[in-house]
Scaffold this active site. Structure first.
Site, short mmCIF file in Angstrom:
data_model
loop_
_atom_site.label_atom_id
_atom_site.label_comp_id
_atom_site.label_asym_id
_atom_site.label_seq_id
_atom_site.Cartn_x
_atom_site.Cartn_y
_atom_site.Cartn_z
N HIS A 29 0.95 -1.07 0.16
CA HIS A 29 0.10 -0.05 0.01
C HIS A 29 1.24 1.29 0.11
O HIS A 29 1.77 0.80 0.83
CB HIS A 29 -0.79 -0.23 1.21
CG HIS A 29 -1.92 1.85 1.48
ND1 HIS A 29 -2.90 1.37 -0.07
CD2 HIS A 29 -1.78 2.09 2.14
CE1 HIS A 29 -2.84 2.88 1.22
NE2 HIS A 29 -2.54 3.25 1.68
N ASP A 31 1.51 4.89 -0.08
CA ASP A 31 0.26 6.33 -0.27
C ASP A 31 0.87 7.51 -1.41
O ASP A 31 2.16 8.00 -1.12
CB ASP A 31 0.72 7.22 1.07
CG ASP A 31 -0.37 5.97 2.18
OD1 ASP A 31 -2.08 5.74 1.90
OD2 ASP A 31 -0.33 5.27 3.12
N ASP A 153 -8.29 1.81 2.21
CA ASP A 153 -7.55 2.33 3.28
C ASP A 153 -8.35 3.10 3.55
O ASP A 153 -7.74 3.88 4.72
CB ASP A 153 -6.20 2.49 3.54
CG ASP A 153 -5.07 3.81 4.27
OD1 ASP A 153 -5.99 3.22 5.90
OD2 ASP A 153 -4.76 4.59 4.47
N HIS A 407 -6.44 9.82 -0.80
CA HIS A 407 -6.66 9.40 0.96
C HIS A 407 -6.53 11.30 1.97
O HIS A 407 -6.52 9.75 2.96
CB HIS A 407 -7.42 8.55 0.81
CG HIS A 407 -6.59 7.18 1.01
ND1 HIS A 407 -5.55 6.80 -0.14
CD2 HIS A 407 -5.90 7.20 2.19
CE1 HIS A 407 -4.90 5.60 0.80
NE2 HIS A 407 -4.85 6.34 1.66
#
Length: 941
Positions: A29, A31, A153, A407
Site C-alpha cells: 500500500h 500512499d 485505506d 486519501h
C-alpha cells in the site's frame, strides 16, 4: 470473451473444490503522499521521517516474480507505477508486459491514486480514475484492465464511489476499514460480503457492485508479516536447528484460517500479505510465503482440508462468483459506510473539514481543470497547445489534480510540508494551463492581447483592475446552459462605465474591504460553454462613495419576477431571524451564529482519544458561542443588498442577496483561530430553524446523489451511540438540507465540509479546525496550520448558499446551483478596451442542453478524438419536471471542429460500452440460503 477474463478463469483452477481455499494476496500500500511527499516516497528520500522507497519495491517485486511462476503480486497506484515504468529499459518493459499477460502481476483499482471517499467530488474522482486506467490500457491492453476496485485505506466508504466503480465496469470492490460495531455484527452474521446497490436512480444491476470486507484491514494475520519492516520470525525449516518452527507456524496458520472461515460465507477466504510500503526487499516475503504454502498444503496428506495458494483479488472474486451461482445468497446494502469509528470514542469525522483552505483550493482547481485544461484545449484545437503565448499543456494539471484526490491529500490528513507540496503541484498546473487558455482565447477572439489572471479576487486583490483606467473582462462559462454571475473587482476609482457586447451597462461602485479603496460590482451573463466580454472604463477618481450605514436592517429582499426572497434581522442582535420565499409564500424562523467545540486533549473521563487531523472528538457536547450579537453595516443598491456582520476579531460574515438571485449568500471569514487559552477549537456555523425535521437531514454523496441521515441511527445495525456530536457528523461535499412536509432549507457549500443535525430543525457545518494535539493515527503532528506569512494561524474564507423551497421542487434549485458552485466561471483580463474586429462573444454549443443534462467532461483524448461525458443530474425522486429521461440533440459549433462519430464507452473510457460485461450476483431475498444449500464449515485440519 475478453482476454483478461479468460486469464482469471484459468488461474482460478488452482483452487480446490471441497476444501477451504486460502487466497494469499501479496501487495503493498503506497500512499501518494502522506508523511512524505510524492517525490520523497518514490525515491526513498527523507527516510528519517518514514522508511519507504516505491521505486525499490517495484524493482524487487519484478525480480522475485521471475524466480517462481506461481508467485503473484498486485499493484494499485498508477501514479507511482507510471514513474517507474518511464525509467525502465525496453527489455524490462517487455518482461513486465509478459508478467501482466500471464496474470502474475495484476493491477487492481488502477486509478492514479486510491482516492478519498468523503471529501472528493465525483467529477474529480472520474478524472483521476480515467488518467490511470488510460495509461494501463494503452500500455498493457485488455490484460492491464483492472476488474476489482481496491480501497483498503480510505476512512469510510461512499455510495457514489461504488456507483462510479460499477459504471466503470468493475466486478467487485474490496475495502479494509469498517465501523467497529458494523464489523462485529457482520462477523457474527457472516455478512462481510454483500452486493452494494449504489444508486436508487439507475436501473439494477447498472450500479450494483459486489463488495467484500477484508479480514485484517489490509495487513497480514498477526504473526505472519515477513517484510523487512516487520518483527515476526521467519519460517525456519531446517530440522537440525534448535529453533526449527515449521510445525508451530503451520499449526498457527491453520487455526487462523479456520477462525477466519467462520465469519465468511464460502469455502474461499482472502489474506492480504503486505502493508504500507512493504516489499522493498521482496525476497523476504516470497521466500517465507513459498514455504508457508508448501508446508500447509503438505498437511492435506494427513487429512487437512485447507489449501493455500498465491492469488489475486480477481481470482478470489471469481471463486466467490462460482460459489454464488450454486450456494450463498449475499445480502444487499443500499446506504453507505459513514461515519467510520474504530473505537467507541474514535470517530473519523474531523477530516471532513481538516485543512479547509486546501479543500477549497482543490475544488477551485477542479473547476480550473475542466474549464481551462479540458474545454479550452478542445475549443482551441492545436493552437491551444502551441500558440502565440507559447507551449501549453494540460498534463501537469491533470496529474496534480489526480494526486490531490488521494486519501491523504484533499482529506487534510497529511503532514504540513506534504500539504504544501500538494498545493504547489496544483499551482504549477495552473501556470501551464494559463498558457493554454491564453492561446485559445486569442484564437477564438482574434485578439492577441496578453491575458491577466487575478487569482486573489477572493481577498479583493487584482493589480490590473486597481491601477488601470481601461480594461476588458472575459467571462467564460463552462456549463452547457447560459448562466449569470456577479463580478466583484477591487478598484480605486469612484465611477466606471461597464458595457457588454451589446452595449448594455450595469455597474455599482461602492466602498469595500481589501487593499483597494472601492469595489466595482456588476452582473454578467455568458452563453453555454462560451464567453462574453465586458469593457470597463474609469469615469471618475474623486473621493470614495459614502460609507455603509452602521445600522441593523429590518429586512433585505430582492424582486425577481419568478422568485423573491425576504430576510429579516433582529434589530437588537444584528443576527438573521427569518427567511422567506415570497413566491411560494413560505417563511421559516432562521437564526444563524458561530460556535466552537473544545477539542479533547486526551483528558476526557471516557477516553484518552484526542481530536486530530482524522478524528473529531469534542471534549463535550457543549458549544461555545463566539458572540451573542454582531456589529453590523449595511449596503443596499440596485445590484445587491448586503449586511456585514462582525462577531469577533477572528469571525466575520457578509450576508448578500443579489437582485436577480434565487439564493442567499453567506460569505464567512474565520481565523486566525485563537489558541492562547491552550484549547484546540472546532469552529462551526449553525442554522436553527422552525422546520420540523424529526431527527433527519440529508447530505450528498460525492456531489451527486443524496442520502438520508438520521440522528443516532444506522440503517444496517442497531447503533450504540457513544459520541452524540462526532457520531452524528457526515461528509457534506456540495450540499445538505433539512425539511418537513412544507419547507426545505438547503445549504450549498463551496468545498467539502463536515456537518450534522444535532437538534431537530438545526443544521451545523464545521468551517475550520485548529488543534493542539495529534490524534495518534500516524501523522505525528497537530493540525495547527500556520506559516511564515501567517504565523498567527490560518485565515479561511468561504461561501454558503441558502435556499428555501417546497420539498417537491427544491431540487430544481439546489442541483443546478451546486453545479454552478463546482464549475465556476473563468475570469480573465486584458489591458485596455477591445481592439476592432475582436470577437466579444462565443459559444461552443449552438443550443443549450436541457436543464436535466449536465456537461460533465469535454476533453481532448488524442489529436483526432474528444472525450465527451453527459450526465442526467437529477435523481429519480428529485423532480416531477426534470427527473424524466431526456433526449439530447447534440449540435456542436463548427469551431474548431465537428463531432463526426459518437461512440459509447464505459464511464472511465477504457472500454467500449457494448463490450463491457460484468459478473451477475444473486442477492439474499431475506429468506436465507437457497433450498438444499449447505455450507461445509467449519473445516477440519
Amino acid at each position: 470473451m475478453p482476454i483478461n477474463f479468460l486469464k482469471i478463469t484459468l488461474f482460478s483452477h488452482c483452487a480446490r473444490p471441497g476444501m477451504l481455499n486460502v487466497h494469499l494476496v501479496p501487495h503493498t500500500h503506497d500512499d501518494v503522499g502522506w508523511l512524505k511527499t510524492v517525490d520523497q516516497y518514490f525515491y526513498g528520500a527523507r527516510n528519517d521521517i518514514q522508511h519507504a522507497g516505491v521505486q525499490y519495491i517495484l524493482d524487487s517485486v519484478v525480480d522475485q516474480l521471475l524466480k517462481n511462476p506461481d508467485r503473484r503480486f498486485i499493484y494499485v497506484e498508477t501514479a507511482f507505477f507510471y514513474r517507474w515504468w518511464k525509467r525502465q529499459s525496453g527489455d524490462m518493459q517487455d518482461t513486465v508486459k509478459q508478467l501482466v499477460d500471464e496474470g502474475r502481476l495484476e493491477f487492481v483499482n488502477g486509478g492514479w491514486c486510491m482516492s478519498d471517499e468523503a471529501t472528493t467530488h465525483y467529477s474529480a474522482v472520474v478524472d483521476q480514475m480515467t488518467i490511470g486506467l488510460r495509461f494501463l490500457n494503452d500500455t498493457f491492453g485488455p490484460c492491464g484492465r483492472p476488474r476489482v476496485a481496491w480501497h483498503i485505506d480510505p476512512f469510510g466508504h461512499a455510495r457514489e464511489h461504488a456507483s462510479v466503480f460499477a459504471q466503470m465496469g468493475y466486478d467487485g470492490f474490496f475495502f479494509g476499514r469498517l465501523d467497529y460495531q458494523d464489523r462485529s455484527r457482520r462477523k457474527a452474521s457472516r455478512e462481510q460480503e454483500m452486493v452494494w446497490r449504489a444508486s436508487e436512480s439507475l436501473v439494477p444491476p447498472v450500479a450494483d457492485l459486489f463488495t467484500g470486507i477484508l479480514p485484517n484491514g489490509y495487513n497480514p494475520p498477526e504473526g505472519f508479516c515477513w517484510d523487512q519492516l516487520c518483527d515476526d520470525p521467519p519460517i525456519r525449516d531446517d530440522p537440525d536447528l534448535e529453533d526449527y518452527n515449521v510445525e508451530d507456524v503451520v499449526s498457527k496458520f491453520l487455526t487462523v484460517a479456520q477462525e477466519q472461515a467462520k465469519v465468511y460465507k464460502t469455502n474461499h477466504i482472502i489474506m492480504t500479505m503486505g502493508s504500507d510500503f512493504q516489499y522493498e526487499n521482496a525476497n523476504l516475503w516470497y521466500k517465507n510465503l513459498d514455504k508457508l504454502i508448501r508446508y500447509v498444503n503438505q498437511k492435506q496428506v494427513n487429512g487437512s482440508n485447507i489449501h493455500v495458494l498465491y492469488s489475486t483479488p480477481s481470482c478470489y472474486l471469481q471463486e466467490l462468483h462460482r460459489a454464488n451461482l450454486s450456494c450463498p445468497y449475499f445480502p444487499m446494502r443500499i446506504d453507505d459506510f459513514f461515519p467510520y469509528a474504530d473505537a467507541a470514542h474514535d470517530f473519523w469525522t474531523g477530516y471532513f473539514t481538516s485543512r479547509p483552505a486546501l479543500k477549497r483550493y482543490e475544488r477551485i482547481s477542479n473547476s480550473y481543470l475542466q474549464v481551462i485544461c479540458n474545454q479550452m484545449e478542445v475549443l482551441g484545437g492545436p493552437t491551444s497547445r502551441n500558440g502565440s503565448f507559447g507551449v501549453g499543456n494540460s498534463d501537469t494539471m491533470k496529474k496534480a489534480m489526480a494526486v490531490a484526490q488521494h486519501h491523504d491529500a484533499v482529506s487534510g490528513t497529511e503532514k504540513q510540508h506534504v500539504a504544501d507540496d500538494y498545493a504547489r503541484r496544483l499551482a504549477n498546473g495552473w501556470t501551464q494551463c494559463q498558457v493554454l487558455v491564453s492561446n485559445t482565447l486569442a484564437a477564438l477572439s482574434g485578439s492577441s492581447a496578453p491575458r491577466v489572471y487575478c487569482e486573489h479576487l477572493n481577498i479583493s486583490v487584482c493589480p490590473l483592475t486597481e491601477s488601470s483606467s481601461k480594461f476588458s473582462v472575459n467571462v467564460y462559462n463552462p456549463l452547457a446552459r447560459p448562466v449569470g454571475w456577479s463580478v466583484r473587482l477591487p478598484v480605486n476609482g469612484t465611477a466606471y462605465a461597464v458595457t457588454d457586447s451589446s452595449g448594455n451597462a450595469t455597474v455599482v461602485v461602492r466602498r469595500d474591504r481589501g487593499y483597494a479603496v472601492n469595489e466595482l460590482l456588476f452582473q454578467v451573463r455568458a452563453p453555454p460553454m462560451g464567453y462574453s466580454t465586458y469593457s470597463v472604463s474609469l469615469l471618475q477618481k474623486g473621493p470614495p462613495p459614502a460609507s455603509p450605514f452602521p445600522r441593523a436592517p429590518k429586512d433585505i429582499q430582492n424582486k425577481v419576477r419568478a422568485w423573491r426572497a425576504f430576510m429579516t434581522f433582529d434589530p437588537e442582535t444584528g443576527l438573521l431571524s427569518s427567511l422567506s420565499n415570497l413566491e411560494t409564500q413560505q417563511t421559516v424562523r432562521l437564526s444563524q451564529n458561530f460556535y466552537w467545540y473544545n477539542a479533547s486533549d486526551g483528558n476526557n473521563k471516557d477516553s484518552k482519544q484526542m481530536s486530530g487531523a482524522y478524528i473529531f472528538r469534542p471534549n463535550s457536547s457543549t458549544t461555545f458561542i463566539i458572540s451573542k450579537t454582531a456589529k453590523i453595516e449595511t449596503v443596499q443598491n440596485s445590484v445587491v443588498q448586503e449586511v456585514r456582520q462582525w462577531f469577533s476579531p477572528w469571525v466575520s460574515q457578509v450576508v448578500r442577496l443579489y437582485a436577480d438571485s434565487r439564493v442567499l449568500e453567506l460569505e464567512w471569514t474565520v481565523g486566525p483561530v485563537p489558541i492562547g487559552d491552550n484549547m484546540g477549537k472546532e469552529v462551526i456555523t449553525r442554522f436553527d430553524t422552525s422546520i420540523n425535521s424529526s431527527g433527519i437531514f440529508y447530505t450528498d454523496s460525492n456531489g451527486r446523489e443524496v442520502l438520508q441521515r438520521r440522528k443516532d441511527y444506522r440503517p444496517t445495525w442497531t447503533l450504540t451511540q457513544t459520541e452524540p456530536v462526532a457520531g452524528n457528523y457526515y461528509p457534506i461535499n456540495s450540499r445538505a438540507y433539512i425539511k418537513d412536509e412544507k419547507d426545505q432549507l438547503t445549504v450549498v457549500t463551496d468545498r467539502s465540509q463536515g456537518g450534522g443535525s444535532i437538534q431537530d430543525g438545526s443544521l451545523e457545518i464545521m468551517l475550520h479546525r485548529r488543534l493542539l494535539h495529534d490524534d495518534v493515527r500516524g501523522v505525528g503532528e497537530p493540525l495547527n496550520e500556520a506559516s511564515d506569512l501567517y504565523p498567527e494561524g490560518l485565515v479561511v474564507r468561504g461561501r454558503l448558499l441558502l435556499s428555501l423551497n417546497p420539498p417537491a421542487v427544491a431540487a430544481n434549485t439546489h442541483r443546478p446551483l451546486a453545479q454552478e458552485v463546482v464549475l465556476q466561471p473563468l475570469i480573465t483580463f486584458t489591458e485596455g478596451l477591445l481592439p476592432p474586429n475582436t470577437r466579444p462573444e462565443f459559444s461552443g454549443l449552438q443550443t443549450a442542453l436541457p436543464p436535466a443534462v449536465h456537461l460533465l467532461t469535454v476533453s481532448q483524448w488524442d489529436p483526432d478524438l474528444v472525450l465527451l461525458r453527459l450526465e442526467h443530474q437529477y435523481e429519480a425522486r428529485d423532480s416531477k419536471e426534470h427527473s424524466q429521461p431526456v433526449t439530447v440533440n447534440l449540435q456542436v459549433s463548427p469551431l474548431p471542429s465537428t463531432f463526426i462519430l459518437l461512440t459509447g464507452m464505459n464511464l472511465s473510457a477504457n472500454q467500449w460500452k457494448h463490450e463491457m460485461t460484468r459478473l451477475d450476483w444473486k442477492v439474499d431475498s431475506g429468506k436465507g440460503h437457497s433450498p438444499g444449500c449447505e455450507l461445509t464449515l467449519p473445516f477440519s485440519t
